[in-house]
Every structure is written in C-alpha cells, then in structure tokens.
Design a protein around this motif. Structure first.
Motif, short mmCIF file in Angstrom:
data_model
loop_
_atom_site.label_atom_id
_atom_site.label_comp_id
_atom_site.label_asym_id
_atom_site.label_seq_id
_atom_site.Cartn_x
_atom_site.Cartn_y
_atom_site.Cartn_z
N THR A 119 0.80 -1.23 0.00
CA THR A 119 0.00 0.00 0.00
C THR A 119 0.83 1.29 0.00
N HIS A 120 2.15 1.14 -0.08
CA HIS A 120 2.98 2.37 -0.20
C HIS A 120 4.39 2.02 -0.65
N ILE A 121 4.74 2.45 -1.84
CA ILE A 121 6.07 2.16 -2.38
C ILE A 121 6.40 3.21 -3.45
N HIS A 122 7.71 3.48 -3.63
CA HIS A 122 8.17 4.47 -4.61
C HIS A 122 8.96 3.73 -5.69
N TYR A 123 8.41 3.60 -6.90
CA TYR A 123 9.18 2.86 -7.91
C TYR A 123 10.46 3.57 -8.34
N THR B 126 -0.40 10.30 0.03
CA THR B 126 0.66 11.19 0.49
C THR B 126 1.31 10.62 1.75
N HIS B 127 2.22 11.40 2.34
CA HIS B 127 2.90 11.01 3.58
C HIS B 127 2.37 11.84 4.74
N ILE B 128 2.42 11.25 5.94
CA ILE B 128 2.05 12.02 7.14
C ILE B 128 2.86 11.55 8.34
N ALA C 90 0.82 7.56 4.26
CA ALA C 90 1.91 6.66 4.62
C ALA C 90 2.52 7.08 5.94
N HIS C 91 2.81 6.11 6.77
CA HIS C 91 3.55 6.18 8.05
C HIS C 91 2.63 6.45 9.25
N GLY C 92 2.27 7.69 9.52
CA GLY C 92 1.40 7.95 10.67
C GLY C 92 1.98 7.43 11.98
N THR D 169 5.87 -1.41 1.88
CA THR D 169 7.32 -1.60 1.99
C THR D 169 8.03 -0.25 2.01
N ASP D 170 7.45 0.77 1.34
CA ASP D 170 8.10 2.09 1.23
C ASP D 170 9.53 2.02 0.70
N VAL D 171 9.82 1.05 -0.15
CA VAL D 171 11.11 1.10 -0.86
C VAL D 171 11.14 2.40 -1.66
ZN ZN Z 1 7.12 6.95 1.03
#
Ligand code: ZN
Ligand code: GUN
Length: 431
Positions: free
Chosen positions: A71-75, A225-227, A264-266, A315-317
């Motif tokens: 549910t959250h990754i940066h290609y 987005t990120h938080i 993402a994160h929280g 994974t947030d790679v």
């Molecule tokens: Zn991220």
C-alpha cells in the motif's frame, strides 16, 4: 477454466474484529478460475466432482494465498534502496531527489518500471499503490508496464511545486498533467489514478487546493501522500502551517481527507488525528522496514486499532529495506513486540492482503480469493530454505505462517499468478 489444488488460506475479514471467523482455510482445497475470476472454491473432495474433466494444477505441498498488496512504495527509488547514514529530510535531499531527477528521461522511466513490476511479481506482490515522480512520463511508463502485465496498480504524478531545483512543477502544470494522466489511464484495465502531493512541505497552498479540486472532479481517484513520519518533518510542517491544529489538519483544510485517502507512516499521530482518520474512513499505510531504516520511530498499532483506523502494510522502498511483504510482516511483528503487542500472523496476512485492498478501494475485486474476486494469488513454499524446511516440518498453520513471516523473503514465493495466469515461476527461473 482451470483448477488449482493446494492448501488454501485467505482472510476475508479482520481477525482483530472477527476472530476465527475471519479465516478461510481449506487444508486440501480447490480454487476454480475462469476468465481470471474465482468461480468456485472449497475442499477438493467436495468441489472436484462438480467440475468433471477440469484441468487441475496440483500444488499440494504449497500454501496458496492471495497476492500481496503493497500500500505504499516508490518505484523511482528502487535503485536507491539501502543508502547509508541519514534521516528523512537529509536522505531525501542527498539520495532521493538526485535519483528522481533521472526520471525526466522517459526511457529511464520505462526501464525502471519494467524491472520494478517484475520484482514485485517475484516477491508475490500483485497490486500496489505506487509513488512515481513529478514527471508526467514517469506515470505513463509505470501504467504502460502494468497494463502489459495485467496488474492492478494505483499511481499518479507527484505534486511538488515547492520541491528542489529540477523537480518542481506548478499548480497549473500539476492540474493539467494530472487531468491528462487521468484521462489516459484512470479506470482503464486494472488501473486507478492517485492524486499524489508528495507531503505538506513540498506543495504550496495553491497546489494543495488543486489536489482538492482534482479529487472533487474525480471521486473514484485515490489521494496518496505522507504524514507524521519524522519529528523534524512534523516540526517543519507545523511551522509552515501555523493555522493548522496538527499535520492531518493541513491536508483536511484542502479537502484531502476522505474514505479514499491513504497516508503513509502515521507514526506520531495524536488522538485527534486518529479520531479524524477513523471518522473520515481514511487509511494509514504502515511501513515498518522504512521506519526502522530511517530511524523515524515505531508506529503504534494498538493506538490506531483503539481508534479503528483503516490500515494496510507498505514496503516504502527505497526507504524500506525489502520488496518482500513477508519481510514487512516480520518487521511489523518486531515493531509491535517492542511495544508489548505481539502481532498475530493471521492479522499480519490480513493487513498484507484484504486489509490493504480495502484501503485502496479495491477490496471487492481482490484480497481474499472469494468467489467473484479476481484470481491474483501466490504459492508459498515453507521449505524454501533448509532451515525453514526443518522449522516448518509438521507445524500447524498459524505457526507455519508465522515462521514464513519471520524468515520470509522472495525465496519463499514459488509462483505468482495474475488473473489465473502464471506471472512468476521461481523454479523455472532457477533452471
Ligand atoms: Zn514513502
Ligand atoms: N516524505 C516525503 N517524501 C518521502 C519519500 O520519498 N520517502 C519517505 N519515506 N518519506 C517521504
């Protein structure tokens, strides 16, 4: 039409709420797939006679589970995984923004997109919510590669008009390019568009307002987005938006908090923010390997659960250290252990499958291999390594799943199927 005989396991419901009722398990099961859809599922002995002459793949030593949902990754950060020494804001400046500038070249975007999606399949991930870069062509490349592989993928152009030199758009180009991408890709094949302001620090008020407009105009799109990831980041956000009561309120003021929003994160959320997330139906992507790698902190699952916030795993790679959702489940367990809250392996699998699918608005289509859902699945091999084979021999399901969660990586993924079609075969690759 085709059948797949294996031990079947999925979590159509959250075990935190539904307990043992959350689980669907057939020790010797049959999954029947037609035109990419699960049309029947049950005990082999009961179901097989209803389908005389059915072609059946026999995988009885494997555990067949739904494809993982990241549910959250940066290609664009794929090739910058494992960059040493820095926390979030400096890591972005020194490692990530230079890597993302290279995506101004569409050929580079196509090359990394293809590699990235093949790596997801090798790790058993069949769907993901993906950050691209500020460049329109970075999204074209990813979506085109996803269509080639028939994968259910959500992504969008990153909005960052206050970003660093060479990675800035404007409110006007953000609107025009997002609209163009939505027209080209949104709801085509298995794709979903996600309006993607990078985070509160990299968009002006005018651009956050554009993001709100885009969501109003396209209510089926996601907000990604990120938080609340890093203490210095939070302090900078509160300094930049003195009128906002907290980080989530910054997004709320621009209409960015709703049932199709994924943050993402929280990690450091207040009770008020958790209440507001619950009330709005927005979700949080928990990214344990990233949080540990960047020294960001420990997400508080007990607190998020106390507020009944929608959750998934990411994974947030490239801040995350593995593309493997098994490894991510394993690190989530450790983050919870540090807070005296041992994460149940079935809950972890739920978060990595149906829970994540629900959060991405694709829970009807994928997540639990229920009749009528799309047949994205994988075959787990509990004997992937000599140690795992010894540890797992004769173990009951929950303990076997937990061992794979803790020991697991890409070696445990024997095969991945997209809509009933073989998309990765570990042993064919080896041969
Ligand atoms: Zn991220
Ligand atoms: N916050 C803003 N951008 C990023 C990013 O690329 N990665 C992470 N982990 N956090 C961010």
């Amino acid at each position: 039409m085709k059948g797949f005989r294996a031990e079947l396991l999925s979590l159509p419901h959250d075990p935190r709420v539904a307990g043992a009722q959350a689980l669907r398990h057939e020790a010797d099961g049959l999954l029947v797939v037609e035109n990419g859809i699960v049309i029947a599922r049950g005990d082999y002995a009961t179901l097989a006679p209803r389908f005389p002459g059915l072609e059946i793949e026999d995988h009885r030593t494997r555990l067949l589970v739904p494809g993982f949902i990241d549910t959250h990754i940066h290609y664009p950060q794929t090739e910058r995984i494992a960059a040493h020494g820095l926390q979030l804001l400096d890591w972005l400046d020194q490692h990530i923004f230079p890597a993302e500038r290279a995506f101004a070249d569409p050929a580079h975007a196509r090359d990394v997109s293809a590699f990235f999606l093949d790596e997801l399949l090798r790790h058993g991930t069949t769907s993901a919510l993906v950050f691209a870069t500020v460049h329109e062509a970075s999204v074209d490349a990813l979506f085109a590669a996803a269509v080639e592989r028939n994968m259910r993928i959500a992504s969008g152009k990153v909005l960052m008009d206050l970003g660093p030199e060479g990675l800035r758009d404007t409110p006007e180009t953000a609107r025009a390019e997002s609209e163009a991408l939505i027209a080209r890709w949104h709801c085509k094949d298995r794709l979903t568009y996600a309006v993607t302001p990078r985070f509160a620090l990299t968009s002006s008020d005018a651009q956050l307002a554009v993001a709100g407009d885009l969501l109003k105009a396209h209510p089926e799109a996601l907000l990604h987005t990120h938080i609340s990831e890093n203490r210095d980041e939070i302090a900078a956000v509160l300094g930049h938006f003195p009128q906002a009561s907290d980080y989530l309120d910054v997004y709320d003021r621009f209409g960015l908090v709703g049932a199709r929003s994924i943050f993402a994160h929280g990690i450091h959320l207040s009770d008020r923010e958790c209440c507001r997330l619950h009330e709005s139906g927005a979700g949080v992507a928990l990214c344990p390997t990233s949080n540990l790698f960047l020294g960001s902190g420990l997400f508080d699952l007990a607190k998020l659960d106390a507020h009944d916030v929608k959750l998934g795993l990411g994974t947030d790679v490239g801040a995350g250290t593995s593309l493997s959702m098994l490894a991510t489940m394993g690190e989530a367990y450790k983050v919870c252990q540090l807070q005296g809250n041992p994460l149940d392996p079935f809950r972890a699998l739920y978060l990595a499958t149906q829970g994540g699918a629900n959060m991405l608005g694709m829970g009807t289509q994928v997540g639990a291999l229920m009749e009528g859902q799309e047949a994205d699945f994988l075959l787990l091999d509990h004997a992937a390594t000599p140690l795992a084979a010894r540890r797992c021999a004769g173990l009951p399901l929950a303990e076997r799943l937990f061992a794979m969660q803790i020991l697991g990586d890409d070696r445990f993924i024997a095969r991945t199927y997209i809509a009933g079609q073989l998309a990765h075969d570990r042993d064919a690759v080896k041969a």
